[in-house]
Design a protein around this motif. Structure first.
Motif, PDB file in Angstrom:
ATOM      1  N   MET A  27       0.837  -1.174   0.000  1.00  0.00           N
ATOM      2  CA  MET A  27       0.000   0.000   0.000  1.00  0.00           C
ATOM      3  C   MET A  27       0.887   1.245   0.000  1.00  0.00           C
ATOM      4  O   MET A  27       1.746   1.399   0.865  1.00  0.00           O
ATOM      5  N   ILE A  28       0.688   2.108  -0.966  1.00  0.00           N
ATOM      6  CA  ILE A  28       1.467   3.339  -1.058  1.00  0.00           C
ATOM      7  C   ILE A  28       0.897   4.378  -0.092  1.00  0.00           C
ATOM      8  O   ILE A  28      -0.272   4.732  -0.167  1.00  0.00           O
ATOM      9  N   GLU A  29       1.740   4.818   0.813  1.00  0.00           N
ATOM     10  CA  GLU A  29       1.377   5.884   1.750  1.00  0.00           C
ATOM     11  C   GLU A  29       1.901   7.198   1.180  1.00  0.00           C
ATOM     12  O   GLU A  29       3.064   7.286   0.804  1.00  0.00           O
ATOM     13  N   LYS A  30       1.035   8.207   1.101  1.00  0.00           N
ATOM     14  CA  LYS A  30       1.443   9.548   0.694  1.00  0.00           C
ATOM     15  C   LYS A  30       1.315  10.421   1.930  1.00  0.00           C
ATOM     16  O   LYS A  30       0.221  10.671   2.405  1.00  0.00           O
ATOM     17  N   ILE A  31       2.445  10.847   2.440  1.00  0.00           N
ATOM     18  CA  ILE A  31       2.481  11.583   3.696  1.00  0.00           C
ATOM     19  C   ILE A  31       2.989  12.998   3.431  1.00  0.00           C
ATOM     20  O   ILE A  31       4.104  13.185   2.941  1.00  0.00           O
ATOM     21  N   LYS A  32       2.151  13.971   3.770  1.00  0.00           N
ATOM     22  CA  LYS A  32       2.551  15.372   3.625  1.00  0.00           C
ATOM     23  C   LYS A  32       3.408  15.762   4.820  1.00  0.00           C
ATOM     24  O   LYS A  32       3.113  15.396   5.951  1.00  0.00           O
ATOM     25  N   VAL A  33       4.451  16.523   4.524  1.00  0.00           N
ATOM     26  CA  VAL A  33       5.422  16.894   5.554  1.00  0.00           C
ATOM     27  C   VAL A  33       5.603  18.411   5.561  1.00  0.00           C
ATOM     28  O   VAL A  33       5.816  19.021   4.515  1.00  0.00           O
ATOM     29  N   GLU A  34       5.533  18.973   6.753  1.00  0.00           N
ATOM     30  CA  GLU A  34       5.700  20.415   6.915  1.00  0.00           C
ATOM     31  C   GLU A  34       7.122  20.721   7.373  1.00  0.00           C
ATOM     32  O   GLU A  34       7.694  19.985   8.174  1.00  0.00           O
ATOM     33  N   GLY A  35       7.682  21.806   6.856  1.00  0.00           N
ATOM     34  CA  GLY A  35       8.986  22.259   7.312  1.00  0.00           C
ATOM     35  C   GLY A  35      10.135  21.924   6.385  1.00  0.00           C
ATOM     36  O   GLY A  35      11.260  22.378   6.603  1.00  0.00           O
ATOM     37  N   MET A  36       9.883  21.133   5.357  1.00  0.00           N
ATOM     38  CA  MET A  36      10.942  20.791   4.409  1.00  0.00           C
ATOM     39  C   MET A  36      11.049  21.909   3.365  1.00  0.00           C
ATOM     40  O   MET A  36      10.034  22.308   2.798  1.00  0.00           O
ATOM     41  N   SER A  37      12.277  22.400   3.128  1.00  0.00           N
ATOM     42  CA  SER A  37      12.409  23.513   2.191  1.00  0.00           C
ATOM     43  C   SER A  37      13.566  23.360   1.198  1.00  0.00           C
ATOM     44  O   SER A  37      13.745  24.217   0.346  1.00  0.00           O
ATOM     45  N   CYS A  38      14.351  22.284   1.334  1.00  0.00           N
ATOM     46  CA  CYS A  38      15.518  22.143   0.451  1.00  0.00           C
ATOM     47  C   CYS A  38      15.930  20.677   0.336  1.00  0.00           C
ATOM     48  O   CYS A  38      15.347  19.803   0.979  1.00  0.00           O
ATOM     49  N   GLN A  39      16.956  20.431  -0.447  1.00  0.00           N
ATOM     50  CA  GLN A  39      17.438  19.061  -0.627  1.00  0.00           C
ATOM     51  C   GLN A  39      18.097  18.517   0.629  1.00  0.00           C
ATOM     52  O   GLN A  39      18.121  17.303   0.844  1.00  0.00           O
ATOM     53  N   HIS A  40      18.612  19.374   1.475  1.00  0.00           N
ATOM     54  CA  HIS A  40      19.160  18.928   2.759  1.00  0.00           C
ATOM     55  C   HIS A  40      18.042  18.287   3.583  1.00  0.00           C
ATOM     56  O   HIS A  40      18.243  17.242   4.218  1.00  0.00           O
ATOM     57  N   CYS A  41      16.862  18.893   3.553  1.00  0.00           N
ATOM     58  CA  CYS A  41      15.700  18.352   4.259  1.00  0.00           C
ATOM     59  C   CYS A  41      15.331  16.975   3.706  1.00  0.00           C
ATOM     60  O   CYS A  41      15.045  16.048   4.463  1.00  0.00           O
ATOM     61  N   VAL A  42      15.346  16.863   2.397  1.00  0.00           N
ATOM     62  CA  VAL A  42      15.036  15.592   1.733  1.00  0.00           C
ATOM     63  C   VAL A  42      16.025  14.518   2.188  1.00  0.00           C
ATOM     64  O   VAL A  42      15.637  13.405   2.541  1.00  0.00           O
ATOM     65  N   MET A  43      17.298  14.863   2.214  1.00  0.00           N
ATOM     66  CA  MET A  43      18.320  13.900   2.613  1.00  0.00           C
ATOM     67  C   MET A  43      18.180  13.495   4.081  1.00  0.00           C
ATOM     68  O   MET A  43      18.424  12.344   4.437  1.00  0.00           O
ATOM     69  N   ALA A  44      17.772  14.425   4.935  1.00  0.00           N
ATOM     70  CA  ALA A  44      17.590  14.110   6.355  1.00  0.00           C
ATOM     71  C   ALA A  44      16.478  13.080   6.538  1.00  0.00           C
ATOM     72  O   ALA A  44      16.614  12.134   7.326  1.00  0.00           O
ATOM     73  N   VAL A  45      15.381  13.232   5.793  1.00  0.00           N
ATOM     74  CA  VAL A  45      14.272  12.270   5.882  1.00  0.00           C
ATOM     75  C   VAL A  45      14.707  10.926   5.303  1.00  0.00           C
ATOM     76  O   VAL A  45      14.434   9.873   5.892  1.00  0.00           O
TER      77      VAL A  45
END
Length: 65
Positions: free
Chosen positions: A1-19
């Motif tokens: 099952m594909i979960e689509k989760i909205k995330v608040e506070g992410m603003s750049c690729q550094h944020c993407v890498m942290a997740v």
């Protein structure tokens, strides 16, 4: 099952890498992370939605319900 989760506070690729780093700690390997969104197959990765949310929060971001 594909979960689509909205995330608040992410603003750049550094944020993407942290997740991604936190998801990798859960041994997840089939997911997509964009600024503000995580798409992950919870069944294929053998994870609960709660585990995924906790990983996102551990990376420092807020899950939007």
């Amino acid at each position: 099952m594909i979960e689509k989760i909205k995330v608040e506070g992410m603003s750049c690729q550094h944020c993407v890498m942290a997740v991604k780093k936190e998801l990798n700690k859960l041994k997840a390997n089939d997911y997509k992370v964009e600024i503000g969104l995580v798409e992950i197959d919870s069944v294929k990765n053998n994870l609960t939605k709660e585990q995924i949310k906790k990983a996102i929060e551990k990376a420092g971001y807020k899950v939007i319900e």
